[in-house]
Motif scaffolding. Structure first.
Motif, PDB file in Angstrom:
ATOM      1  N   THR A  93       0.830  -1.212   0.000  1.00 58.84           N
ATOM      2  CA  THR A  93       0.000   0.000   0.000  1.00 58.84           C
ATOM      3  C   THR A  93       0.861   1.257   0.000  1.00 58.84           C
ATOM      4  OG1 THR A  93      -0.099   0.057   2.413  1.00 58.84           O
ATOM      5  CG2 THR A  93      -1.869  -1.098   1.272  1.00 58.84           C
ATOM      6  N   PHE A  94       2.129   1.138   0.417  1.00 53.05           N
ATOM      7  CA  PHE A  94       2.993   2.320   0.399  1.00 53.05           C
ATOM      8  C   PHE A  94       3.342   2.717  -1.021  1.00 53.05           C
ATOM      9  CE2 PHE A  94       3.742   0.937   4.747  1.00 53.05           C
ATOM     10  CZ  PHE A  94       3.625   2.136   5.391  1.00 53.05           C
ATOM     11  N   ALA A  95       3.288   1.765  -1.960  1.00 52.75           N
ATOM     12  CA  ALA A  95       3.659   2.047  -3.344  1.00 52.75           C
ATOM     13  C   ALA A  95       2.455   2.485  -4.170  1.00 52.75           C
ATOM     14  CB  ALA A  95       4.307   0.813  -3.966  1.00 52.75           C
ATOM     15  N   ARG A  96       1.368   2.894  -3.513  1.00 49.20           N
ATOM     16  CA  ARG A  96       0.200   3.369  -4.254  1.00 49.20           C
ATOM     17  C   ARG A  96       0.161   4.887  -4.247  1.00 49.20           C
ATOM     18  NH1 ARG A  96      -4.333  -0.691  -2.011  1.00 49.20           N
ATOM     19  NH2 ARG A  96      -3.266  -2.576  -2.627  1.00 49.20           N
ATOM     20  N   SER A 154       1.750   5.060  -7.176  1.00 49.53           N
ATOM     21  CA  SER A 154       2.881   4.529  -7.941  1.00 49.53           C
ATOM     22  C   SER A 154       4.083   4.517  -7.013  1.00 49.53           C
ATOM     23  CB  SER A 154       3.171   5.383  -9.180  1.00 49.53           C
ATOM     24  OG  SER A 154       3.872   6.543  -8.790  1.00 49.53           O
ATOM     25  N   TRP A 155       5.169   3.889  -7.432  1.00 49.72           N
ATOM     26  CA  TRP A 155       6.318   3.715  -6.529  1.00 49.72           C
ATOM     27  C   TRP A 155       6.980   5.028  -6.181  1.00 49.72           C
ATOM     28  CZ3 TRP A 155      10.897   5.491  -8.356  1.00 49.72           C
ATOM     29  CH2 TRP A 155      11.000   5.665  -9.744  1.00 49.72           C
ATOM     30  N   ILE A 156       6.727   6.081  -6.993  1.00 55.41           N
ATOM     31  CA  ILE A 156       7.333   7.395  -6.693  1.00 55.41           C
ATOM     32  C   ILE A 156       6.823   7.914  -5.353  1.00 55.41           C
ATOM     33  CG2 ILE A 156       7.668   9.734  -7.593  1.00 55.41           C
ATOM     34  CD1 ILE A 156       6.967   8.630 -10.344  1.00 55.41           C
ATOM     35  N   MET A 157       5.633   7.458  -4.963  1.00 56.41           N
ATOM     36  CA  MET A 157       5.002   7.976  -3.752  1.00 56.41           C
ATOM     37  C   MET A 157       5.545   7.350  -2.471  1.00 56.41           C
ATOM     38  SD  MET A 157       2.931  10.224  -4.773  1.00 56.41           S
ATOM     39  CE  MET A 157       1.622  10.511  -3.608  1.00 56.41           C
ATOM     40  N   ILE A 158       6.462   6.374  -2.577  1.00 54.32           N
ATOM     41  CA  ILE A 158       6.914   5.639  -1.380  1.00 54.32           C
ATOM     42  C   ILE A 158       7.480   6.570  -0.295  1.00 54.32           C
ATOM     43  CG2 ILE A 158       8.626   3.980  -0.533  1.00 54.32           C
ATOM     44  CD1 ILE A 158       8.104   2.331  -3.013  1.00 54.32           C
ATOM     45  N   PRO A 159       8.413   7.478  -0.628  1.00 52.19           N
ATOM     46  CA  PRO A 159       8.931   8.356   0.442  1.00 52.19           C
ATOM     47  C   PRO A 159       7.839   9.216   1.064  1.00 52.19           C
ATOM     48  CG  PRO A 159      10.222   8.599  -1.569  1.00 52.19           C
ATOM     49  CD  PRO A 159       9.081   7.744  -1.905  1.00 52.19           C
ATOM     50  N   LEU A 160       6.960   9.751   0.197  1.00 54.22           N
ATOM     51  CA  LEU A 160       5.872  10.607   0.701  1.00 54.22           C
ATOM     52  C   LEU A 160       4.952   9.830   1.616  1.00 54.22           C
ATOM     53  CD1 LEU A 160       4.634  12.945  -2.143  1.00 54.22           C
ATOM     54  CD2 LEU A 160       5.581  13.532   0.067  1.00 54.22           C
ATOM     55  N   LEU A 204       5.676   7.189   3.375  1.00 48.55           N
ATOM     56  CA  LEU A 204       6.373   6.897   4.628  1.00 48.55           C
ATOM     57  C   LEU A 204       6.340   8.114   5.548  1.00 48.55           C
ATOM     58  CD1 LEU A 204       9.485   4.840   3.482  1.00 48.55           C
ATOM     59  CD2 LEU A 204       7.580   4.065   4.883  1.00 48.55           C
ATOM     60  N   VAL A 205       6.651   9.291   4.957  1.00 51.02           N
ATOM     61  CA  VAL A 205       6.643  10.519   5.761  1.00 51.02           C
ATOM     62  C   VAL A 205       5.244  10.784   6.294  1.00 51.02           C
ATOM     63  CG1 VAL A 205       6.911  13.007   5.620  1.00 51.02           C
ATOM     64  CG2 VAL A 205       8.626  11.531   4.622  1.00 51.02           C
ATOM     65  N   GLU A 206       4.227  10.516   5.447  1.00 50.41           N
ATOM     66  CA  GLU A 206       2.851  10.784   5.857  1.00 50.41           C
ATOM     67  C   GLU A 206       2.475   9.955   7.080  1.00 50.41           C
ATOM     68  OE1 GLU A 206      -0.095   9.133   3.474  1.00 50.41           O
ATOM     69  OE2 GLU A 206      -1.698  10.382   4.264  1.00 50.41           O
ATOM     70  N   GLN A 207       2.918   8.677   7.094  1.00 54.00           N
ATOM     71  CA  GLN A 207       2.618   7.817   8.243  1.00 54.00           C
ATOM     72  C   GLN A 207       3.086   8.462   9.550  1.00 54.00           C
ATOM     73  OE1 GLN A 207       1.293   4.797   9.102  1.00 54.00           O
ATOM     74  NE2 GLN A 207       0.323   4.685   7.116  1.00 54.00           N
ATOM     75  N   ILE A 208       4.290   9.022   9.523  1.00 52.58           N
ATOM     76  CA  ILE A 208       4.832   9.623  10.738  1.00 52.58           C
ATOM     77  C   ILE A 208       4.131  10.941  11.048  1.00 52.58           C
ATOM     78  CG2 ILE A 208       6.945  10.424  11.877  1.00 52.58           C
ATOM     79  CD1 ILE A 208       7.035   7.480  11.216  1.00 52.58           C
ATOM     80  N   THR A 209       4.041  11.812  10.030  1.00 50.54           N
ATOM     81  CA  THR A 209       3.576  13.178  10.309  1.00 50.54           C
ATOM     82  C   THR A 209       2.120  13.199  10.740  1.00 50.54           C
ATOM     83  OG1 THR A 209       3.175  13.437   7.958  1.00 50.54           O
ATOM     84  CG2 THR A 209       5.182  14.399   8.846  1.00 50.54           C
ATOM     85  N   ARG A 210       1.293  12.319  10.179  1.00 52.76           N
ATOM     86  CA  ARG A 210      -0.119  12.441  10.560  1.00 52.76           C
ATOM     87  C   ARG A 210      -0.351  12.021  12.008  1.00 52.76           C
ATOM     88  NH1 ARG A 210      -3.245   8.237   6.636  1.00 52.76           N
ATOM     89  NH2 ARG A 210      -2.621   6.283   7.567  1.00 52.76           N
TER      90      ARG A 210
END
Lengths: 82, 220
Positions: B137-140, B142-148, B150-156
């Motif tokens: 689900t992190f690669a949805r 597309s795979w470009i979104m993986i860093p975003l 990951l960061v979203e998981q922490i920041t939210r």
């Protein structure tokens, strides 16, 4: 030197809260206005709209809260004041 | 001099371990809630009395809120979301008792609550989709979104913590300052506003926790 840093800290804390409140205030006003308009058009959707509105307002409000927390850090946990 | 809102006042010490007042208040609220729910559910019957009717109304409302956000069986999230809602509400309103500071006005309590939501999100993601599906689900989209992602998981979850802390603490802080300036009757409207803020923040915390956990469920 320490006094100067403290003076600047207090001014910057006030500026951070004051300026940081402008953006969220405008944004929340727009969000509430849009939600009220939507409820006026479609009163039967009021439950869903207000639930989404609350979550959205909380998100917008967070930016102002961040400014508050920064101001508190500057005032009470300033790393540059010995 | 005003005490820093980032520090908690120590209550007593057990050996090298210092117990702070927020911890004492938290445990008192937990004990009160546990006792109240034990007393309320002791004599459940098919023809509900007054207390049982109120409880059933509460649970039904909670269930309908949960199903409106996350489709499916609401019983899965009833315990966690209901706990968050009722505990934060009681913690925010514990300021009604003179001399008690709400534990949610300290960063540690909010960090613990946000951590519970964080772990619950991971638990439900892995339980419903398996480890591989959850990682995918992190690669949805597309795979470009993986860093975003990951960061979203922490920041939210970080914002969840800071939001509750900032709202409750600022209320306590403002009442403290106004109380110093004009102690008689003047802080009362602010206290009333604080009660409203406390209720809204409890609702928002529970709703956002549900949205965060539900986002992993709905992707399954």
């Amino acid at each position: 030197m320490n006094d100067l840093i403290q003076i600047i800290s207090i001014i910057s804390a006030a500026l951070a809260v004051g300026l940081g409140a402008i953006g969220p205030a405008l944004a929340e006003g727009r969000a509430v206005a849009a939600a009220l308009e939507a409820i006026a058009r479609q009163p039967e959707a009021a439950g869903t709209i207000s639930r989404t509105l609350f979550v959205g307002l909380a998100m917008i409000e967070t930016t102002a809260i961040y400014c508050l927390v920064i101001a508190l850090l500057v005032l009470f946990a300033n790393p540059f004041v010995s | 001099m005003i005490a820093s809102p980032l520090n908690a006042a120590p209550a007593f010490a057990i050996g090298p371990l210092t117990i702070t007042w927020p911890v004492v208040t938290t445990w008192a609220i937990m004990a009160a809630l546990a006792l109240a729910s034990y007393l309320a559910t002791r004599h459940l019957s098919l023809r509900p009395g007054r207390a049982q009717a109120v409880l059933e109304l509460l649970v039904t409302t909670l269930d309908s809120e949960i199903t409106a956000t996350v489709p499916g069986n609401p019983a899965r999230f009833r315990g966690l979301i209901g706990m968050l809602l009722i505990f934060i509400l009681c913690a925010n309103w514990s300021t009604l008792i003179p001399g008690v500071e709400p534990p949610t006005a300290h960063l540690e309590t909010d960090a613990a609550l946000a951590l519970v939501v964080f772990v619950a999100g991971i638990y439900w993601g892995i339980r419903l989709q398996g480890v591989g599906g959850w990682l995918a689900t992190f690669a949805r989209p597309s795979w470009i979104m993986i860093p975003l992602n990951l960061v979203e998981q922490i920041t939210r979850h970080f914002s969840l913590m800071v939001r509750l802390f900032g709202n409750v603490m600022s209320g306590v802080f403002v009442i403290g300052i106004v109380g110093v300036l004009a102690g008689l009757l003047v802080p009362i409207p602010l206290m009333a506003l604080d009660l409203l803020t406390g209720a809204v923040q409890a609702y928002i915390f529970a709703t956002l926790a549900l949205v965060f956990i539900g986002s992993t469920v709905s992707e399954a």
